[in-house]
Design a protein around this motif. Sequence first.
Motif, PDB file in Angstrom:
ATOM      1  N   ASP A  69       0.821  -1.213   0.000  1.00 55.52           N
ATOM      2  CA  ASP A  69       0.000   0.000   0.000  1.00 55.52           C
ATOM      3  C   ASP A  69       0.856   1.264   0.000  1.00 55.52           C
ATOM      4  OD1 ASP A  69      -2.299  -1.500  -0.014  1.00 55.52           O
ATOM      5  OD2 ASP A  69      -2.617  -1.389   2.162  1.00 55.52           O
ATOM      6  N   ASP A  70       2.001   1.215   0.667  1.00 53.05           N
ATOM      7  CA  ASP A  70       2.855   2.395   0.786  1.00 53.05           C
ATOM      8  C   ASP A  70       4.023   2.369  -0.197  1.00 53.05           C
ATOM      9  OD1 ASP A  70       4.126   0.260   1.957  1.00 53.05           O
ATOM     10  OD2 ASP A  70       4.806   1.342   3.728  1.00 53.05           O
ATOM     11  N   ARG A  95       0.212   3.315  -3.654  1.00 50.66           N
ATOM     12  CA  ARG A  95      -0.201   2.523  -4.817  1.00 50.66           C
ATOM     13  C   ARG A  95      -0.986   3.347  -5.828  1.00 50.66           C
ATOM     14  NH1 ARG A  95      -2.873  -2.910  -2.485  1.00 50.66           N
ATOM     15  NH2 ARG A  95      -2.818  -3.566  -4.663  1.00 50.66           N
TER      16      ARG A  95
END
Length: 349
Positions: free
Chosen positions: A244-245, A260
């Motif tokens: 996600d990061d 993302r």
Amino acid sequence: MESARRNEAELLARARGGDAAAFDLLVAEYRSELTAHCYRMLGSPQDAEDAVQESLLSAWKGLAGFEGRSSLRTWLYRISTNACLRMSARRPRRLLSPDQGPARRDTADLGEPVTGPVWLEPWPDDVPADEPDPAASYLRREGVELAFVAALQHLPGTQRAVLILREVLEFSAAEVAHQLDTTPASVNSALQRARKAVEQRVPPVSQRAELAALGAEGRRELVDAFVSAWERADVDGIVAMLADDARFTMPPLPAWFDGRADVARFLTERVFATAWRLKPMWANGQPALACYQQSPDDGRFLLGAINVLSLRDGRITELTGFLDPEVHRRFGLPRELREENAGQFSPER
């Protein structure tokens, strides 16, 4: 071991007598690890080569002053460490994109390239898979992960040297104190401060451990899936592999993208405007890709970037794309990708 010591003593005696060829043989076995050490200190393979050249010239000129109270290896590390300290005092720190400025959202403006010796550069992981000496292979790779070398650049020079000499190379506090002309108490104090600073900047799990957890088959599957998705311009497939990061950086351009969603938009709007072919490789002990972009003029696939992958729990946390042709040349990669030099990814390192 005893035979090696006798051979070293014989070469040392000849070198002290002015035999340059004997000196070259004497220091040859240390050159690779000294270069890796200077890379950790300076963040650039070219700067590391320059520092090693300066160090060996100093060692040759000062050989008469080597009294043998320490090992030859320790003496060479003392000379090369101090050469790096002098060099780092004259040059700006080598940093990665997030250290230079904030992430961007606008994919239309990537900024003008920031030139000069300011960017951390990747380390060519050229140790053969069949390296006959596992210890030598380990010394050349240990402590060259991108995040670790980047974190080192934020330390004052002496703290950087202490951390590397103590933690990576495992010299004693007394040996490091002698190398840096200080006291063991000062070395231990600097080590504590350096550890704290680096721990704040590196992931809790090293890339070595992440790759070991994946295993050889997992590493191969991840790289194969990434190459396949990239060559198909499958943004959804790539994004599914990202944390996600995740970050996408591309020095010497100042622009970088964080998360993302922003990485996906950059891939869609800019990266896949042309076709690509990828050649899997290794850099900094991490999976990497030589990225060849199709020329709109003649359709050839020309080297455009080296992307180093950083991982966490089997997902990609960072795509560090190095765009500088000078960096590419140091890896010895072909400028144009042809069928005969496409190659296959080897998961073993």
